[in-house]
Design a protein around this motif. Structure first.
Motif, mmCIF file in Angstrom:
data_model
loop_
_atom_site.group_PDB
_atom_site.id
_atom_site.type_symbol
_atom_site.label_atom_id
_atom_site.label_comp_id
_atom_site.label_asym_id
_atom_site.label_seq_id
_atom_site.Cartn_x
_atom_site.Cartn_y
_atom_site.Cartn_z
ATOM 1 N N GLY A 79 0.823 -1.202 0.000
ATOM 2 C CA GLY A 79 0.000 0.000 0.000
ATOM 3 C C GLY A 79 0.858 1.253 0.000
ATOM 4 N N ARG A 80 0.243 2.359 0.381
ATOM 5 C CA ARG A 80 0.988 3.623 0.440
ATOM 6 C C ARG A 80 1.758 3.677 1.758
ATOM 7 N N GLU A 81 3.040 3.932 1.616
ATOM 8 C CA GLU A 81 3.940 3.873 2.777
ATOM 9 C C GLU A 81 4.782 5.138 2.845
ATOM 10 N N ALA A 92 15.185 11.684 10.409
ATOM 11 C CA ALA A 92 15.853 12.939 10.756
ATOM 12 C C ALA A 92 16.844 12.674 11.884
ATOM 13 N N ALA A 93 17.452 11.477 11.873
ATOM 14 C CA ALA A 93 18.312 11.072 12.970
ATOM 15 C C ALA A 93 19.653 11.788 12.988
ATOM 16 N N GLU A 94 20.058 12.335 11.839
ATOM 17 C CA GLU A 94 21.346 13.023 11.838
ATOM 18 C C GLU A 94 21.258 14.292 11.005
ATOM 19 N N GLY A 95 22.085 14.455 9.990
ATOM 20 C CA GLY A 95 22.178 15.741 9.320
ATOM 21 C C GLY A 95 21.113 16.044 8.296
ATOM 22 N N ALA A 96 20.348 15.049 7.850
ATOM 23 C CA ALA A 96 19.377 15.271 6.784
ATOM 24 C C ALA A 96 17.972 14.880 7.231
ATOM 25 N N LEU A 97 16.995 15.630 6.731
ATOM 26 C CA LEU A 97 15.593 15.256 6.884
ATOM 27 C C LEU A 97 15.178 14.574 5.589
ATOM 28 N N GLN A 98 14.830 13.289 5.671
ATOM 29 C CA GLN A 98 14.469 12.502 4.495
ATOM 30 C C GLN A 98 13.009 12.078 4.578
ATOM 31 N N ILE A 99 12.274 12.330 3.492
ATOM 32 C CA ILE A 99 10.855 11.989 3.400
ATOM 33 C C ILE A 99 10.653 11.207 2.106
ATOM 34 N N ILE A 100 10.136 9.993 2.217
ATOM 35 C CA ILE A 100 9.930 9.147 1.040
ATOM 36 C C ILE A 100 8.513 8.594 1.086
ATOM 37 N N LEU A 101 7.823 8.659 -0.028
ATOM 38 C CA LEU A 101 6.478 8.100 -0.140
ATOM 39 C C LEU A 101 6.475 7.055 -1.243
ATOM 40 N N THR A 102 6.003 5.852 -0.917
ATOM 41 C CA THR A 102 5.961 4.777 -1.902
ATOM 42 C C THR A 102 4.556 4.176 -1.953
ATOM 43 N N THR A 110 6.388 19.245 8.566
ATOM 44 C CA THR A 110 4.936 19.284 8.357
ATOM 45 C C THR A 110 4.546 19.990 7.055
ATOM 46 N N PRO A 111 5.106 21.176 6.740
ATOM 47 C CA PRO A 111 4.777 21.796 5.450
ATOM 48 C C PRO A 111 5.189 20.940 4.261
ATOM 49 N N ALA A 112 6.335 20.254 4.375
ATOM 50 C CA ALA A 112 6.784 19.406 3.267
ATOM 51 C C ALA A 112 5.815 18.248 3.054
ATOM 52 N N LEU A 113 5.333 17.647 4.134
ATOM 53 C CA LEU A 113 4.356 16.562 4.019
ATOM 54 C C LEU A 113 3.049 17.067 3.428
ATOM 55 N N ARG A 114 2.601 18.249 3.892
ATOM 56 C CA ARG A 114 1.345 18.808 3.395
ATOM 57 C C ARG A 114 1.425 19.057 1.893
ATOM 58 N N ARG A 125 -0.015 17.652 -3.685
ATOM 59 C CA ARG A 125 0.367 17.467 -5.083
ATOM 60 C C ARG A 125 -0.034 16.094 -5.603
ATOM 61 N N LEU A 126 -0.094 15.112 -4.710
ATOM 62 C CA LEU A 126 -0.481 13.766 -5.106
ATOM 63 C C LEU A 126 -1.958 13.482 -4.837
ATOM 64 N N ASP A 127 -2.669 14.520 -4.353
ATOM 65 C CA ASP A 127 -4.094 14.397 -4.050
ATOM 66 C C ASP A 127 -4.346 13.257 -3.048
ATOM 67 N N LEU A 128 -3.555 13.271 -1.968
ATOM 68 C CA LEU A 128 -3.666 12.269 -0.918
ATOM 69 C C LEU A 128 -3.905 12.941 0.422
#
Length: 254
Positions: free
Chosen positions: A5-7, A12-22, A44-48, A53-56
């Motif tokens: 499904g959608r995952e 954000a454990a160290e130097g980078a904030l990583q957001i991945i949607l699959t 939060t703004p990045a997730l929104r 944009r993906l209509d989710l």
């Protein structure tokens, strides 16, 4: 066989904030921000924006995999609190991912290391302390396996542990072992001068630029994660600065 499904995968454990949607293992979107001091106001703004944009909506998620540490207290709390809030907004199950394993798996995938190879992960913890954990490779399509618990060590002791493991391997395996040279990676390689000579040695393969997990490795760990209808507990190894400084903070506050 049911798909994943959608995952959503968060780190954000160290130097980078990583957001991945699959979706069923197929990447839909990914963002990576290298401003750790602004991760709280970025996530939060990045997730929104990504969802719009993906209509989710959050209710369209089925699983969330979040890196639980060890690493930055602020980054870990941010990711776990966000995942907990999203879990309450829909029927979402959560899995906790290990940061050191994500780095080890990234190294294995980068080098195509075969079964039996050694990986040593060294990350900056605080001044004069590093997180150290050894792993064994199971091939580039399976997460690396931890052969010992993560330890908080002075840099010199961590280097001794790596040297001892590399020497022990050399004494038990032929020089042309198909597993390849032991791999060493993590932020400590670039943040502590003691580890700089590792990049010049011939008995191991140092990856000083591998200081954050790759998106491919995070997706692999998420695919193999254990998901539950419960919040994820953080993995803190080093003591909290606020606790250690409590006597001085109390004195200042009267």
């Amino acid at each position: 066989m049911h798909g994943t499904g959608r995952e959503l995968i968060l780190n954000a454990a160290e130097g980078a904030l990583q957001i991945i949607l699959t979706e069923d293992g197929r990447p839909l979107a990914a963002q990576e921000w290298h401003r750790p001091e602004r991760a709280t106001e970025l996530l939060t703004p990045a997730l929104r924006e990504m969802f719009q944009r993906l209509d989710l909506t959050a209710g369209d998620l089925r699983r969330i995999a979040c890196v639980r540490g060890p690493g930055s207290f602020t980054g870990i709390r941010l990711v776990l609190a966000t995942a907990a809030a999203l879990r309450r907004a829909g029927n979402v199950r959560l899995a906790g991912l290990d940061y050191m394993q994500a780095l080890a798996t990234s190294a294995v995938m980068a080098r195509g290391m075969l079964w039996g190879g050694q990986v040593h992960v060294l990350t900056h913890a605080r001044r004069n302390l590093v997180h150290y954990q050894p792993f064994m490779a199971y091939g580039p399509v399976i997460p690396a396996y931890a052969t010992a618990e993560v330890r908080l060590l002075p840099p010199a002791e961590a280097l001794e542990a790596v040297n001892a493991a590399v020497a022990d391997r050399a004494g038990h395996e032929p020089a042309n072992s198909r597993a390849g040279l032991p791999l060493v990676c993590g932020s400590a390689l670039t943040r502590n001068a003691l580890f700089a000579p590792l990049d010049e040695r011939h008995d191991l393969d140092a990856l000083p630029r591998l200081i954050q997990p790759t998106q491919e490795a995070l997706c692999l760990l998420a695919r193999h994660g254990d998901y539950f209808a419960a919040d994820v507990e953080p993995l803190y190894v080093r003591p909290c600065d606020a606790v250690e400084n409590l006597p001085e903070l109390s004195r200042r506050q009267g």
